[in-house]
Design a protein around this motif. Structure first.
Motif, PDB file in Angstrom:
ATOM      1  N   PHE A   1      27.194  15.390  22.175  1.00  0.00           N
ATOM      2  CA  PHE A   1      28.126  15.885  23.187  1.00  0.00           C
ATOM      3  C   PHE A   1      28.207  14.866  24.320  1.00  0.00           C
ATOM      4  O   PHE A   1      27.385  13.957  24.428  1.00  0.00           O
ATOM      5  N   GLU A   2      29.210  15.039  25.163  1.00  0.00           N
ATOM      6  CA  GLU A   2      29.414  14.119  26.282  1.00  0.00           C
ATOM      7  C   GLU A   2      28.183  14.102  27.191  1.00  0.00           C
ATOM      8  O   GLU A   2      27.624  15.158  27.512  1.00  0.00           O
ATOM      9  N   PRO A   3      27.745  12.906  27.619  1.00  0.00           N
ATOM     10  CA  PRO A   3      26.565  12.825  28.498  1.00  0.00           C
ATOM     11  C   PRO A   3      26.784  13.587  29.805  1.00  0.00           C
ATOM     12  O   PRO A   3      27.840  13.497  30.417  1.00  0.00           O
ATOM     13  N   ILE A   4      25.762  14.323  30.203  1.00  0.00           N
ATOM     14  CA  ILE A   4      25.789  15.051  31.470  1.00  0.00           C
ATOM     15  C   ILE A   4      24.726  14.428  32.356  1.00  0.00           C
ATOM     16  O   ILE A   4      23.533  14.628  32.142  1.00  0.00           O
ATOM     17  N   LYS A   5      25.189  13.642  33.313  1.00  0.00           N
ATOM     18  CA  LYS A   5      24.253  12.985  34.214  1.00  0.00           C
ATOM     19  C   LYS A   5      24.933  12.725  35.547  1.00  0.00           C
ATOM     20  O   LYS A   5      26.156  12.623  35.634  1.00  0.00           O
ATOM     21  N   ALA A   6      24.097  12.624  36.582  1.00  0.00           N
ATOM     22  CA  ALA A   6      24.604  12.395  37.932  1.00  0.00           C
ATOM     23  C   ALA A   6      23.543  11.674  38.750  1.00  0.00           C
ATOM     24  O   ALA A   6      22.365  11.676  38.408  1.00  0.00           O
ATOM     25  N   VAL A   7      24.007  11.077  39.859  1.00  0.00           N
ATOM     26  CA  VAL A   7      23.091  10.375  40.752  1.00  0.00           C
ATOM     27  C   VAL A   7      23.486  10.656  42.205  1.00  0.00           C
ATOM     28  O   VAL A   7      24.667  10.789  42.519  1.00  0.00           O
ATOM     29  N   ASN A   8      22.475  10.769  43.055  1.00  0.00           N
ATOM     30  CA  ASN A   8      22.656  10.941  44.489  1.00  0.00           C
ATOM     31  C   ASN A   8      21.894   9.796  45.154  1.00  0.00           C
ATOM     32  O   ASN A   8      20.671   9.718  45.045  1.00  0.00           O
ATOM     33  N   LYS A   9      22.616   8.912  45.843  1.00  0.00           N
ATOM     34  CA  LYS A   9      21.999   7.725  46.454  1.00  0.00           C
ATOM     35  C   LYS A   9      21.830   7.860  47.963  1.00  0.00           C
ATOM     36  O   LYS A   9      21.648   6.864  48.660  1.00  0.00           O
ATOM     37  N   SER A  10      21.875   9.083  48.464  1.00  0.00           N
ATOM     38  CA  SER A  10      21.705   9.289  49.909  1.00  0.00           C
ATOM     39  C   SER A  10      20.655  10.362  50.188  1.00  0.00           C
ATOM     40  O   SER A  10      20.853  11.244  51.007  1.00  0.00           O
ATOM     41  N   THR A  11      19.538  10.241  49.500  1.00  0.00           N
ATOM     42  CA  THR A  11      18.450  11.186  49.646  1.00  0.00           C
ATOM     43  C   THR A  11      17.475  10.698  50.717  1.00  0.00           C
ATOM     44  O   THR A  11      17.089   9.532  50.717  1.00  0.00           O
ATOM     45  N   THR A  12      17.092  11.589  51.601  1.00  0.00           N
ATOM     46  CA  THR A  12      16.110  11.266  52.631  1.00  0.00           C
ATOM     47  C   THR A  12      14.718  11.579  52.094  1.00  0.00           C
ATOM     48  O   THR A  12      14.486  12.667  51.574  1.00  0.00           O
ATOM     49  N   VAL A  13      13.809  10.612  52.215  1.00  0.00           N
ATOM     50  CA  VAL A  13      12.422  10.779  51.772  1.00  0.00           C
ATOM     51  C   VAL A  13      11.515  10.282  52.892  1.00  0.00           C
ATOM     52  O   VAL A  13      11.740   9.202  53.440  1.00  0.00           O
ATOM     53  N   VAL A  14      10.488  11.081  53.214  1.00  0.00           N
ATOM     54  CA  VAL A  14       9.526  10.712  54.252  1.00  0.00           C
ATOM     55  C   VAL A  14       8.117  10.865  53.686  1.00  0.00           C
ATOM     56  O   VAL A  14       7.791  11.888  53.080  1.00  0.00           O
ATOM     57  N   LEU A  15       7.279   9.844  53.893  1.00  0.00           N
ATOM     58  CA  LEU A  15       5.875   9.867  53.491  1.00  0.00           C
ATOM     59  C   LEU A  15       5.021   9.662  54.723  1.00  0.00           C
ATOM     60  O   LEU A  15       5.184   8.666  55.443  1.00  0.00           O
ATOM     61  N   ASP A  16       4.109  10.591  54.978  1.00  0.00           N
ATOM     62  CA  ASP A  16       3.155  10.476  56.075  1.00  0.00           C
ATOM     63  C   ASP A  16       1.869   9.884  55.509  1.00  0.00           C
ATOM     64  O   ASP A  16       1.176  10.526  54.722  1.00  0.00           O
ATOM     65  N   MET A  17       1.552   8.661  55.892  1.00  0.00           N
ATOM     66  CA  MET A  17       0.388   7.953  55.344  1.00  0.00           C
ATOM     67  C   MET A  17      -0.930   8.549  55.812  1.00  0.00           C
ATOM     68  O   MET A  17      -1.961   8.326  55.174  1.00  0.00           O
ATOM     69  N   LYS A  18      -0.952   9.274  56.915  1.00  0.00           N
ATOM     70  CA  LYS A  18      -2.196   9.890  57.384  1.00  0.00           C
ATOM     71  C   LYS A  18      -2.587  11.081  56.515  1.00  0.00           C
ATOM     72  O   LYS A  18      -3.759  11.291  56.221  1.00  0.00           O
ATOM     73  N   THR A  19      -1.594  11.864  56.124  1.00  0.00           N
ATOM     74  CA  THR A  19      -1.877  13.123  55.429  1.00  0.00           C
ATOM     75  C   THR A  19      -1.529  13.115  53.949  1.00  0.00           C
ATOM     76  O   THR A  19      -1.993  13.972  53.205  1.00  0.00           O
ATOM     77  N   GLY A  20      -0.683  12.172  53.527  1.00  0.00           N
ATOM     78  CA  GLY A  20      -0.207  12.172  52.151  1.00  0.00           C
ATOM     79  C   GLY A  20       0.896  13.193  51.922  1.00  0.00           C
ATOM     80  O   GLY A  20       1.258  13.480  50.784  1.00  0.00           O
ATOM     81  N   ASN A  21       1.449  13.722  53.008  1.00  0.00           N
ATOM     82  CA  ASN A  21       2.551  14.676  52.881  1.00  0.00           C
ATOM     83  C   ASN A  21       3.848  13.937  52.577  1.00  0.00           C
ATOM     84  O   ASN A  21       4.108  12.873  53.149  1.00  0.00           O
ATOM     85  N   ILE A  22       4.649  14.541  51.713  1.00  0.00           N
ATOM     86  CA  ILE A  22       5.963  13.998  51.375  1.00  0.00           C
ATOM     87  C   ILE A  22       6.990  15.097  51.563  1.00  0.00           C
ATOM     88  O   ILE A  22       6.752  16.251  51.201  1.00  0.00           O
TER      89      ILE A  22
END
Length: 185
Positions: free
Chosen positions: A41-62
């Motif tokens: 069947f036809e490929p079903i795929k998508a991409v989002n190139k404007s995602t915000t990601v934050v990593l706190d190096m002190k705590t390991g929180n993402i």
């Protein structure tokens, strides 16, 4: 009076330095892609190139945030069906991931190294929060950290209904890939 003024200026300078020195790495141009294709069947795929990601190096929180309408499909009709019929992006405009990297220690994470951690947290999608545990590969080079993750989700876990008319054309398990270059902020 001069001493008091100098002490005050020194305190303000120290405070502003400590506020600008952060252990956070982030981006607003992270990429999330998914594929829900089935053979023949036809490929079903998508991409989002404007995602915000934050990593706190002190705590390991993402934390990560993706606006649902930011996903781009190769076929405009697929994008329309995705937003209106499946994910209902007017009612549920964003996906939010929050969690903590297990056994993360920034002191052991040095230049030109790569380490895989398990992110334990929650993913909120389509108005439903699910507990997740996914692998995250971090690679540090200079002042940047490359974040990569690949995992699978099931639409049913997030109350996303696939009509029986097209259920054989859409995978029951969606493959998700995350890729983000984080810079120190």
């Amino acid at each position: 009076m001069k001493i008091i003024c100098l002490a005050f200026l020194a305190l303000v300078s120290i405070s502003s330095i400590s506020l600008t020195q952060t252990d956070r790495y982030q981006t607003r141009t992270g990429s999330i892609s998914f594929e829900a294709s089935v053979p023949t069947f036809e490929p079903i795929k998508a991409v989002n190139k404007s995602t915000t990601v934050v990593l706190d190096m002190k705590t390991g929180n993402i934390a990560a945030l993706a606006l649902i309408k930011g996903f781009r499909f190769p076929v405009a009709l697929m994008q329309e069906h995705f937003n209106e019929n499946y994910i209902e992006s007017d009612d549920y405009p964003k996906a939010v991931l929050k969690g903590t990297l297990t056994d993360f220690d920034a002191n052991r994470f040095s230049q030109n190294t790569s380490s895989t951690f398990i992110l334990n947290g929650t993913l909120e999608l389509h108005g439903k929060k699910e507990v997740i545990s996914i692998p995250v590969l971090l690679s540090k080079s200079g002042d940047q950290i490359q974040l990569e993750s690949n995992f699978n989700l099931q639409p049913a876990d997030f109350n996303i209904e696939i009509p029986s008319v097209v259920s054989n054309k859409i995978a029951q398990e969606v493959q998700v890939s995350v890729n983000a270059m984080l810079s120190k902020k």
